[in-house]
Design an enzyme around this catalytic site. Sequence first.
Site, mmCIF file in Angstrom:
data_model
loop_
_atom_site.group_PDB
_atom_site.id
_atom_site.type_symbol
_atom_site.label_atom_id
_atom_site.label_comp_id
_atom_site.label_asym_id
_atom_site.label_seq_id
_atom_site.Cartn_x
_atom_site.Cartn_y
_atom_site.Cartn_z
ATOM 1 C CE1 TYR A 48 -2.981 -3.084 0.473
ATOM 2 C CE2 TYR A 48 -3.532 -2.315 2.669
ATOM 3 C CZ TYR A 48 -3.695 -3.223 1.650
ATOM 4 O OH TYR A 48 -4.570 -4.273 1.798
ATOM 5 C CG HIS A 106 -0.886 -8.654 0.383
ATOM 6 N ND1 HIS A 106 -0.557 -7.320 0.410
ATOM 7 C CD2 HIS A 106 -2.221 -8.691 0.163
ATOM 8 C CE1 HIS A 106 -1.648 -6.589 0.222
ATOM 9 N NE2 HIS A 106 -2.668 -7.401 0.055
ATOM 10 C CB SER A 134 -4.024 -11.860 2.777
ATOM 11 O OG SER A 134 -5.020 -11.085 2.140
ATOM 12 C CD1 TRP A 182 -8.963 -9.529 1.082
ATOM 13 C CD2 TRP A 182 -9.966 -8.173 -0.404
ATOM 14 N NE1 TRP A 182 -8.882 -10.117 -0.158
ATOM 15 C CE2 TRP A 182 -9.480 -9.315 -1.088
ATOM 16 C CE3 TRP A 182 -10.630 -7.178 -1.130
ATOM 17 C CZ2 TRP A 182 -9.645 -9.497 -2.463
ATOM 18 C CZ3 TRP A 182 -10.789 -7.345 -2.498
ATOM 19 C CH2 TRP A 182 -10.306 -8.489 -3.153
ATOM 20 N N PRO A 184 -15.253 -5.282 2.575
ATOM 21 C CG PRO A 184 -15.394 -4.167 4.624
ATOM 22 C CD PRO A 184 -14.428 -4.530 3.545
ATOM 23 C CE LYS A 227 -10.395 4.221 0.842
ATOM 24 N NZ LYS A 227 -10.535 4.184 -0.611
ATOM 25 C CD GLU A 236 -22.990 5.599 7.433
ATOM 26 O OE1 GLU A 236 -22.979 4.714 6.551
ATOM 27 O OE2 GLU A 236 -23.277 6.793 7.200
#
Length: 295
Positions: A48, A106, A134, A182, A184, A227, A236
Amino acid sequence: MEYVTLSNGIKMPQLGYGVYQVSPEECERCVIDALSLGYRHLDTAQSYFNEEQVGSAVEKSGVPRGEIFLTTKVWIEHYGYDECKKSVLESLRKLKTDYIDLMLLHQPFADYYGAWRALEDLYDEGKLKAIGVSNFSPDRLVDIASFARIRPMVNQVETHPHNQQVEAAEWMKKYGVQHESWAPFGEGRNGLFTDATLAEIGAKHGKTAAQVMLRWQIQRGIVVIPKSTHKERMAENLDVFGFELSADDMAQIATLDKKASSFFSHQDPAMVEWFVRMVEERKGKRDASSEKKQW
């Protein structure tokens, strides 16, 4: 906040803040915002290119390091025992910490067994509190869980209402591996944010479709890392612990499963070739940069 307990006894917040596609320029501010709202689980990765910003944000936030569950991931070009170990030490430097709560491999490509052995040794040394993978499909997960010295404690995979990973979840449960999601929200692809079923369920509870998606996963026992770069949206996303979906709500959401990725398949040979090209291109750029420095 609700927590899950990993196979080694480590407690992991079930909802975290992910920084995938958060630019280095915005990342520090976003992480500080998230921590100020009460997030205590942060998810980044070597690929990232914002680990340093996450580390700076944690340092500046005033939140004690011991209260934060920090996840990062080893990228494919750092697989193999020696390269992996070196890259984890570099991640520790960038994140300004002497331990990482969860380190994941990853992707399920290249010499991930060599990399996994490095994670096992770093775990034994206490530099990593938990280790996992992952994007490992059930067959790859069963393989490494069966033959590695230490079983993965987490598997982070694409999971949302259009790709519910029901079979994968069963295999994770069998091997004591925590399911983490990841994307979601599936990045809102294929109309997920405006889906009529999710909107109807949300209206009944006074919640948004996004909150319903997070609550649905939490009730399935899945860890989620939504994110956003907007503080009000972060708030929220965090506000999903004061209501509960009914069995009927859960059953309705189950009907939305398309049983396919909204992005790409890790088992598609063409996609594997794409990852190979990416690694080769990055290596080429790194070698070129190193050559310039020598001159």
